[in-house]
Design a protein around this motif. Structure first.
Motif, PDB file in Angstrom:
ATOM      1  N   ASP B  96      10.684  -8.182 -41.843  1.00 32.20           N
ATOM      2  CA  ASP B  96      10.495  -6.872 -42.480  1.00 32.20           C
ATOM      3  C   ASP B  96       9.154  -6.263 -42.072  1.00 32.20           C
ATOM      4  OD1 ASP B  96      11.956  -8.155 -45.572  1.00 32.20           O
ATOM      5  OD2 ASP B  96      12.896  -7.352 -43.759  1.00 32.20           O
ATOM      6  N   MET B  97       8.128  -7.096 -42.038  1.00 34.93           N
ATOM      7  CA  MET B  97       6.808  -6.626 -41.616  1.00 34.93           C
ATOM      8  C   MET B  97       6.891  -6.076 -40.189  1.00 34.93           C
ATOM      9  SD  MET B  97       4.226  -7.573 -39.327  1.00 34.93           S
ATOM     10  CE  MET B  97       4.489  -9.332 -38.983  1.00 34.93           C
ATOM     11  N   ALA B  98       7.526  -6.822 -39.308  1.00 36.23           N
ATOM     12  CA  ALA B  98       7.584  -6.430 -37.901  1.00 36.23           C
ATOM     13  C   ALA B  98       8.281  -5.087 -37.720  1.00 36.23           C
ATOM     14  CB  ALA B  98       8.308  -7.515 -37.098  1.00 36.23           C
ATOM     15  N   GLU B  99       9.307  -4.858 -38.524  1.00 30.58           N
ATOM     16  CA  GLU B  99      10.043  -3.592 -38.426  1.00 30.58           C
ATOM     17  C   GLU B  99       9.135  -2.408 -38.686  1.00 30.58           C
ATOM     18  OE1 GLU B  99      13.892  -4.190 -40.463  1.00 30.58           O
ATOM     19  OE2 GLU B  99      13.975  -1.988 -40.516  1.00 30.58           O
ATOM     20  N   THR B 100       8.332  -2.495 -39.746  1.00 32.26           N
ATOM     21  CA  THR B 100       7.446  -1.374 -40.058  1.00 32.26           C
ATOM     22  C   THR B 100       6.304  -1.270 -39.046  1.00 32.26           C
ATOM     23  OG1 THR B 100       5.877  -2.539 -41.508  1.00 32.26           O
ATOM     24  CG2 THR B 100       7.903  -1.773 -42.515  1.00 32.26           C
ATOM     25  N   LEU B 101       5.800  -2.424 -38.606  1.00 31.27           N
ATOM     26  CA  LEU B 101       4.688  -2.417 -37.663  1.00 31.27           C
ATOM     27  C   LEU B 101       5.100  -1.747 -36.357  1.00 31.27           C
ATOM     28  CD1 LEU B 101       1.761  -3.761 -37.853  1.00 31.27           C
ATOM     29  CD2 LEU B 101       2.645  -5.409 -36.209  1.00 31.27           C
ATOM     30  N   VAL B 102       6.257  -2.113 -35.853  1.00 33.44           N
ATOM     31  CA  VAL B 102       6.732  -1.555 -34.586  1.00 33.44           C
ATOM     32  C   VAL B 102       7.034  -0.060 -34.736  1.00 33.44           C
ATOM     33  CG1 VAL B 102       8.663  -1.621 -32.960  1.00 33.44           C
ATOM     34  CG2 VAL B 102       7.551  -3.730 -33.641  1.00 33.44           C
ATOM     35  N   ALA B 103       7.574   0.325 -35.890  1.00 27.65           N
ATOM     36  CA  ALA B 103       7.850   1.748 -36.133  1.00 27.65           C
ATOM     37  C   ALA B 103       6.556   2.555 -36.121  1.00 27.65           C
ATOM     38  CB  ALA B 103       8.583   1.918 -37.452  1.00 27.65           C
ATOM     39  N   ASN B 104       5.527   2.062 -36.814  1.00 23.81           N
ATOM     40  CA  ASN B 104       4.250   2.770 -36.844  1.00 23.81           C
ATOM     41  C   ASN B 104       3.562   2.778 -35.484  1.00 23.81           C
ATOM     42  OD1 ASN B 104       4.065   3.664 -39.558  1.00 23.81           O
ATOM     43  ND2 ASN B 104       3.638   1.576 -40.215  1.00 23.81           N
ATOM     44  N   ALA B 105       3.795   1.732 -34.696  1.00 20.24           N
ATOM     45  CA  ALA B 105       3.117   1.601 -33.404  1.00 20.24           C
ATOM     46  C   ALA B 105       3.626   2.593 -32.373  1.00 20.24           C
ATOM     47  CB  ALA B 105       3.281   0.179 -32.869  1.00 20.24           C
ATOM     48  N   ARG B 159      11.084  -9.013 -31.452  1.00 22.20           N
ATOM     49  CA  ARG B 159      12.469  -8.816 -31.851  1.00 22.20           C
ATOM     50  C   ARG B 159      12.667  -7.439 -32.475  1.00 22.20           C
ATOM     51  NH1 ARG B 159      16.140 -12.688 -35.388  1.00 22.20           N
ATOM     52  NH2 ARG B 159      14.223 -12.941 -36.554  1.00 22.20           N
ATOM     53  N   ALA B 160      11.746  -7.047 -33.338  1.00 20.73           N
ATOM     54  CA  ALA B 160      11.863  -5.719 -33.962  1.00 20.73           C
ATOM     55  C   ALA B 160      11.857  -4.641 -32.885  1.00 20.73           C
ATOM     56  CB  ALA B 160      10.718  -5.496 -34.943  1.00 20.73           C
ATOM     57  N   TRP B 161      11.040  -4.834 -31.868  1.00 21.12           N
ATOM     58  CA  TRP B 161      10.996  -3.860 -30.774  1.00 21.12           C
ATOM     59  C   TRP B 161      12.306  -3.856 -29.991  1.00 21.12           C
ATOM     60  CZ3 TRP B 161      11.096  -4.757 -25.409  1.00 21.12           C
ATOM     61  CH2 TRP B 161      10.898  -3.611 -24.626  1.00 21.12           C
ATOM     62  N   ARG B 162      12.835  -5.034 -29.681  1.00 20.87           N
ATOM     63  CA  ARG B 162      14.084  -5.118 -28.914  1.00 20.87           C
ATOM     64  C   ARG B 162      15.221  -4.400 -29.624  1.00 20.87           C
ATOM     65  NH1 ARG B 162      16.479  -9.726 -28.853  1.00 20.87           N
ATOM     66  NH2 ARG B 162      15.077 -10.978 -30.138  1.00 20.87           N
ATOM     67  N   GLN B 163      15.176  -4.456 -30.952  1.00 19.05           N
ATOM     68  CA  GLN B 163      16.281  -3.895 -31.728  1.00 19.05           C
ATOM     69  C   GLN B 163      16.211  -2.384 -31.877  1.00 19.05           C
ATOM     70  OE1 GLN B 163      16.151  -6.313 -35.279  1.00 19.05           O
ATOM     71  NE2 GLN B 163      17.370  -7.923 -34.345  1.00 19.05           N
ATOM     72  N   ARG B 164      15.090  -1.799 -31.442  1.00 15.60           N
ATOM     73  CA  ARG B 164      14.992  -0.351 -31.557  1.00 15.60           C
ATOM     74  C   ARG B 164      15.825   0.306 -30.459  1.00 15.60           C
ATOM     75  NH1 ARG B 164      11.183   1.769 -34.901  1.00 15.60           N
ATOM     76  NH2 ARG B 164      11.081   3.699 -33.717  1.00 15.60           N
ATOM     77  N   PRO B 165      16.503   1.390 -30.792  1.00 17.53           N
ATOM     78  CA  PRO B 165      17.392   2.014 -29.802  1.00 17.53           C
ATOM     79  C   PRO B 165      16.688   2.410 -28.504  1.00 17.53           C
ATOM     80  CG  PRO B 165      17.206   3.343 -31.820  1.00 17.53           C
ATOM     81  CD  PRO B 165      16.552   2.059 -32.097  1.00 17.53           C
ATOM     82  N   GLU B 166      15.404   2.822 -28.576  1.00 20.15           N
ATOM     83  CA  GLU B 166      14.751   3.318 -27.363  1.00 20.15           C
ATOM     84  C   GLU B 166      14.158   2.211 -26.489  1.00 20.15           C
ATOM     85  OE1 GLU B 166      13.675   3.849 -30.439  1.00 20.15           O
ATOM     86  OE2 GLU B 166      11.514   3.465 -30.575  1.00 20.15           O
TER      87      GLU B 166
END
Lengths: 244, 244
Positions: B96-105, B159-166
């Motif tokens: 969950d942390m990684a998801e928000t971190l990658v989104a903000n990054a 992993r959070a980054w890989r899962q992002r559509p872009e």
């Protein structure tokens, strides 16, 4: 915690990696370590790097072949950095692998097999496996240190176990401050609105601004103690305004 | 790959842990390393443990305070093994942390902060953070080695980054063998049925047994080449039966 899950290290070159892997295992509730013809074991480096996991190192079973290590297992997952030409069942995501491994481990022994630091597992050793798993990594630099790979896969195994309904793992939580009642929140909102109006921040009842601030505080999920603290602050602001 | 994500190590005691952390970072596509008053740096141990990630060690920024390291960040997540009495926003799950971190990054610098090997982060350092995260671990032995903690959280960030559509990450796949057509599968089923009957395994057309075996082979998802191999085996069995 997860005794049916065996971690098998094949021909590990650096005894330090055995110790670091044992530590990684123990942090994730695993304690069943098997070493297939380790180059140098026992060794003080293994004990040193194990930190508080020396018991796993001391109790590690040393065997002469991978067959001996896994013959009684119903699922044997080979951790492999590189793709093979032989199309064995393959997990792209460690999380998916962990889910099946933990499910099978309820009734039978299973194993997660790691190869040599430099060369991984041989094709023959892969044939001892029912599945392969790789850790998705940087295409330009994707080889994790052996004990790091153990840590990541052990972390996924522990997570899969935690998510099972019958696991009794509870996240340690700090002492829980009680949330306020709706009435207490209502009093706080009224108090906040009074202070906003008295200070001239809003010149008349302004529903929109008040709602926005209420929503902000709602996201903070104040406990009763914190609400009390906020009420105290608001009261001081009122008293200060009214002081001659 | 993920330049806006800064890994900050505070007062690391063992230079080897800096090197091992750099290696962990690089395997997961991170390359932005900041060291706050490391005890012993630069150091040959840092370079040695970095393996192929010496570039990260060489380019690491060394600063005198945590403020300097993170002042321009919009999210600062402190990795903390123990619970604090101060109820900061806290992620129980690294995913969950990684998801928000990658989104903000995507738009702004963010940081993941790790403390000292023995003592973690001080309360004052935690106050520099917007969030805390802990790695769920064995309640009886839950302290990961520093570079292992970096590896696990970096793995989740990747992993959070890989899962992002872009994200343009593609899992490396072995060359793809074409699947057979329905007609080819049908021929195989007929052939298998003939051999089963001819051998006396079934004495008459036995739909149930034939379907069970067809389902088994369906789960294996044979490629055209593999189906061809199976047909060849069946033909040999037929010829062998018919040989005088």
């Amino acid at each position: 915690m997860l005794p049916n899950i065996r971690i098998v290290l094949v021909q590990t070159y650096h005894p330090g990696n055995i110790g670091a892997s044992a530590r990684a295992m123990k942090t994730m509730g695993l304690d069943n370590l098997v070493l297939v013809t380790p180059r140098c074991f026992p060794d003080p480096e293994a004990t040193r790097l194990a930190a508080g996991a020396e018991d796993l190192v001391d109790n590690a079973r040393v065997v002469g072949s991978l067959t001996e290590a896994v013959h009684d297992c119903v699922q044997v997952v080979g951790a492999s950095a590189r793709l093979r030409s032989l199309p064995l069942p393959h997990f792209d995501e460690p999380a998916d692998m962990a889910e099946t491994l933990v499910a099978n481990a309820v009734d039978d022994p299973v194993a997660l097999v790691f190869g040599r630091e430099r060369f991984g597992l041989t094709n023959d050793e892969i044939r001892h496996c029912s599945h392969q798993v790789s850790i998705p990594a940087n295409p330009d630099y994707g080889i994790l240190n052996l004990s790091q790979a153990v840590q990541v896969l052990a972390y996924e195994v522990f997570r899969a176990w935690r998510q099972r309904p019958e696991s009794d793992f509870r996240m340690p939580r700090p002492s829980h401050d009680r949330p306020p009642t709706r009435a207490q929140l209502g009093h706080f909102h009224d108090h906040l609105a009074r202070v906003m109006r008295a200070s001239g921040f809003v010149t008349q009842p302004h529903a929109r601004t008040e709602e926005q601030l209420q929503a902000l505080f709602a996201r903070a999920q104040p406990s009763r103690k914190e609400l009390s603290l906020l009420r105290g602050l608001l009261s001081s602001l009122e008293r200060d305004r009214n002081a001659p």
